[in-house]
Write a protein that holds these residues in place. Sequence first.
Motif, PDB file in Angstrom:
ATOM      1  N   ASP A   1     -61.269 -32.048  31.464  1.00 34.00           N
ATOM      2  CA  ASP A   1     -61.220 -30.767  32.005  1.00 34.00           C
ATOM      3  C   ASP A   1     -61.968 -29.971  30.825  1.00 34.00           C
TER       4      ASP A   1
ATOM      5  N   ARG B   1     -62.558 -26.786  30.648  1.00 33.74           N
ATOM      6  CA  ARG B   1     -61.915 -25.857  29.867  1.00 33.74           C
ATOM      7  C   ARG B   1     -61.109 -25.785  28.503  1.00 33.74           C
TER       8      ARG B   1
ATOM      9  N   ARG C   1     -69.655 -26.350  31.304  1.00 35.67           N
ATOM     10  CA  ARG C   1     -68.486 -26.124  30.289  1.00 35.67           C
ATOM     11  C   ARG C   1     -68.844 -24.554  29.554  1.00 35.67           C
TER      12      ARG C   1
ATOM     13  N   ILE D   1     -67.829 -22.046  32.265  1.00 29.88           N
ATOM     14  CA  ILE D   1     -66.178 -21.700  32.379  1.00 29.88           C
ATOM     15  C   ILE D   1     -65.877 -20.850  31.220  1.00 29.88           C
ATOM     16  N   MET D   2     -66.235 -21.527  29.865  1.00 26.64           N
ATOM     17  CA  MET D   2     -65.409 -21.004  28.864  1.00 26.64           C
ATOM     18  C   MET D   2     -66.202 -19.408  28.520  1.00 26.64           C
TER      19      MET D   2
END
Length: 535
Positions: free
Chosen positions: A316, A318, A364, A367-368
Amino acid sequence: MPPDRRVQRIVRVRTGCWSCRRRKKKCDETRPICGGCQRNHLSCQWPDVSRRDSEQDELPRVAATEERRPSVLESIEPFGEPSLAGSPLSQRAPSVVSNPHSEIGDPLEELMQETRTRRVSTATPMTSTSDALIASISTADVLPRSLSMLPGYDAESYQLLSHYLATTADCMANGSTPVNPFLVQIVPLAFSSDLLLQLVITQSAAHRAFRSRDDSDTIAHSHYSKALLHFRRGVTDFIDGKETSPLMLLVGALLMCFTETAKGDMNGTIFDHLSAANSLLVKLLAQSDTAVPRDLKDFVIEYYTYTATVSMISIDARFSGQLFLNLDLEERSRELLRTHYVGNLCGCWLELLLLIPCIFDLGRQWIMDDTQAVVPTADDLAMFASIQAQVLRWSPYPNVPTDVHLAGLIFQQAILIYLYTSLGGFRYTADGMFRGLVDNAVTEAMSYLNDLSPSARINSGLCWPIALVGSCLVNVDQQERLRRRLNAMIEKFGLGNMHRTLLLLEAMWQLPISEAGPWNICRAMQQNQIWISFA
């Protein structure tokens, strides 16, 4: 197993204890217990001087009645059940040691004859790739042992070895090359290492148990338990400095990864083995290039790179930025590309696999990003364009078989899907970003899959692209086509991860469209407690 009469009789030293003579080891003749027997926990027995003349007749009798040398497992003090994270062993049965000389199947007999003649000089010109691989193994201080020298293995173990040679090894390799490294590279190592031999037997047991759909197979559970004990013992010895070469442990960790693939583990145990393999591979590559034969090192690098890259989609993004492939390991893999490497795990698409960490890192960061802008930044778009250009520029090598060519094109479309959904997730709406590109890649991938028979060996390595394509399917007919394909693959190969891939896709096909796509695979795993690798 009766001795091979074609092998010349070995002249043994006529001094020393019976144990050293039987083991063909030099005895230091220290009485009452010589150094070799003391070191290996053997019963040290000495010949009667008055009966020296009849020692040739006496030796077989004493050797037959001598206390059996304990195996590695028996030398470990019992300490309860193995507690490796995510490795449930609901049923375990003790291993029963029966006659280790029981007759076994033809594949194993053929292998034994092959290993007797495998000591080929590297100065002799090789006539095939297979001969070259065998020659490279024979120069590596790795001398395969005959099965008659392996105490502690019962008749069932020999049957499992035969199953590995006849079935499991073929299912592990995708057939991209005529030489199967799971036979040519792994088997000779297994005959020189108790650890690897146990792991090969365990992998075969797991594969056989899944093919028979027997989740309660006590033999498979027992061997799996033994494998964990063996591996733990090896790690302890390596940490304590008793074993200086990480090669056997590294190959062991990778074999454990594919054991989880064969048994269809859903608890994420493969990631523990993969982490161990990462550290061991780094140590191995730090050693001299002459320490390990080139062909074996190339296969180990391919083995790890393939397993690591296709496993990253299960993470994942996140919550974790873990990358199983650091820059040094990536550079080692790129060295293979310069030779147009074709392998039995990565086929001809190793270059595409090396782009997976780049795409993961791009997604990533998006998303972050707390701001979550509607439009990606200039840096994001520049990275996106660079990766897209590399994927579109790639093409299969012209000399590969048709099945390998098709599989490469399937991987190419799956990589594009992974890239197109990396910025903003999977927005399957009328104005969703990259919707048209994703739809086109899915259509192309499904077309290539239709052209590829589900019984072709190359399918053994297609779970990853099938999972990515399947995660984007919303058409019921397309879902049914993929379902039938996976069921046909399961019937043909009997690999547990194929069944688990289908379970995961069935769960994803029940979710709303907004929760589809490859970046939601890890979330579907979490919701359904299906932690698998697609290796």
